[in-house]
Design a protein around this motif. Sequence first.
Motif, PDB file in Angstrom:
ATOM      1  N   TYR A 160      -3.827   0.231   8.425  1.00  0.00           N
ATOM      2  CA  TYR A 160      -4.092  -0.698   7.154  1.00  0.00           C
ATOM      3  C   TYR A 160      -4.535  -2.176   7.984  1.00  0.00           C
ATOM      4  O   TYR A 160      -5.495  -3.038   7.260  1.00  0.00           O
ATOM      5  N   ASN A 212       3.455   6.608   4.856  1.00  0.00           N
ATOM      6  CA  ASN A 212       2.775   5.420   4.560  1.00  0.00           C
ATOM      7  C   ASN A 212       3.171   4.509   5.481  1.00  0.00           C
ATOM      8  O   ASN A 212       2.323   3.559   5.897  1.00  0.00           O
ATOM      9  N   VAL A 234       0.574  -1.115   0.001  1.00  0.00           N
ATOM     10  CA  VAL A 234       0.169   0.074   0.094  1.00  0.00           C
ATOM     11  C   VAL A 234       0.837   1.119  -0.310  1.00  0.00           C
ATOM     12  O   VAL A 234       1.517   1.233   0.840  1.00  0.00           O
ATOM     13  N   SER A 235       0.575   2.187  -0.799  1.00  0.00           N
ATOM     14  CA  SER A 235       1.488   3.451  -1.000  1.00  0.00           C
ATOM     15  C   SER A 235       0.664   4.412  -1.844  1.00  0.00           C
ATOM     16  O   SER A 235      -0.311   4.113  -2.362  1.00  0.00           O
ATOM     17  N   GLN A 236       1.252   5.543  -1.827  1.00  0.00           N
ATOM     18  CA  GLN A 236       0.369   6.774  -2.477  1.00  0.00           C
ATOM     19  C   GLN A 236       1.321   7.205  -3.278  1.00  0.00           C
ATOM     20  O   GLN A 236       2.575   7.406  -3.175  1.00  0.00           O
ATOM     21  N   VAL A 260      -6.039   6.544  -0.545  1.00  0.00           N
ATOM     22  CA  VAL A 260      -4.910   5.632  -1.019  1.00  0.00           C
ATOM     23  C   VAL A 260      -5.154   5.382  -2.489  1.00  0.00           C
ATOM     24  O   VAL A 260      -6.448   4.839  -2.684  1.00  0.00           O
ATOM     25  N   ASP A 261      -4.443   5.510  -3.068  1.00  0.00           N
ATOM     26  CA  ASP A 261      -4.601   5.272  -4.832  1.00  0.00           C
ATOM     27  C   ASP A 261      -3.799   4.189  -5.430  1.00  0.00           C
ATOM     28  O   ASP A 261      -3.606   4.052  -6.444  1.00  0.00           O
ATOM     29  N   THR A 290     -10.533   0.024   0.512  1.00  0.00           N
ATOM     30  CA  THR A 290      -9.600   1.260   0.972  1.00  0.00           C
ATOM     31  C   THR A 290      -9.537   2.373   0.380  1.00  0.00           C
ATOM     32  O   THR A 290      -9.919   3.175   1.171  1.00  0.00           O
ATOM     33  N   PRO A 291      -9.607   2.509  -1.033  1.00  0.00           N
ATOM     34  CA  PRO A 291      -9.650   3.797  -1.729  1.00  0.00           C
ATOM     35  C   PRO A 291     -10.938   4.419  -1.395  1.00  0.00           C
ATOM     36  O   PRO A 291     -11.006   5.735  -1.506  1.00  0.00           O
ATOM     37  N   ILE A 304      -2.642   0.403  -4.523  1.00  0.00           N
ATOM     38  CA  ILE A 304      -2.480  -0.740  -3.704  1.00  0.00           C
ATOM     39  C   ILE A 304      -2.369  -2.035  -4.686  1.00  0.00           C
ATOM     40  O   ILE A 304      -3.124  -2.124  -5.702  1.00  0.00           O
ATOM     41  N   GLN A 340       6.310  -1.172   3.970  1.00  0.00           N
ATOM     42  CA  GLN A 340       5.171  -1.128   3.541  1.00  0.00           C
ATOM     43  C   GLN A 340       4.211  -2.538   3.139  1.00  0.00           C
ATOM     44  O   GLN A 340       3.042  -2.394   2.659  1.00  0.00           O
TER      45      GLN A 340
END
Length: 240
Positions: A78, A71, A52-54, A152-153, A146-147, A155, A117
Amino acid sequence: MDTLFSMKDVIAILKKSILWIASFAVGGLAVAALTVYLLITPMFATSTQILVSQTSEDENAVSQNAEVQANLQLVNTYRVLITSPRVLKEVEKQTGGIYSVPELTEKFAVTTEQDSQVMNITVTDSNPEVAAKIANETATAFKKITPKVMKVDNINILSEADGSKGADAVSPKPWLMMLIGFIGGGLLGVCIAFMRNLLHSTFKEEEDLEDLGVPLLGSIGKLPTYNSNDCKEKGESHEK
């Protein structure tokens, strides 16, 4: 100061009771083996990995590093979201309602490496294929939900769980259980051997009296035994 058992006594007791100890050790091994293979259901664990990151359009290294740190701080959030009712309800639906949400919660273990992450979703079940399906559906549900609840965009599912039937069971550990049973049975045999010696109230040898400091006044020898053939032969010899 007198001791209950000297080292010589301990060795003598162990030698005299070696068959007892061995039988209890083998018995403990047998009980552990029967318990493992007949009474305990083997459990299998499968895992899937997600990242998971942005995404950031800023190419500044300082800004990107701050984004990574942010993150990392959200990883615990998360982890809670993965096992939340909202995600697990979706998993329950996609798996055909094999398990309810409370039952699914008990099957999960979400772990992360330090300063990473990447999250590992591990599911344990008696059926490896079911465990793999639950893990994969959880990752998919998390990526979908999650989004909608967080900004968060990005995954990514790094690896999917493998539910092949050739997977090794994570519990119970047969050899470990049997080793514990063997050692436990042997220790029980040792304890019983010493208890028998403590509760022993008869004297069979002269050394038993010497250990108590009691003088030996005399002893009765063992009478010889004869069988019927010997008696007949002696009778015939006297007649002659």
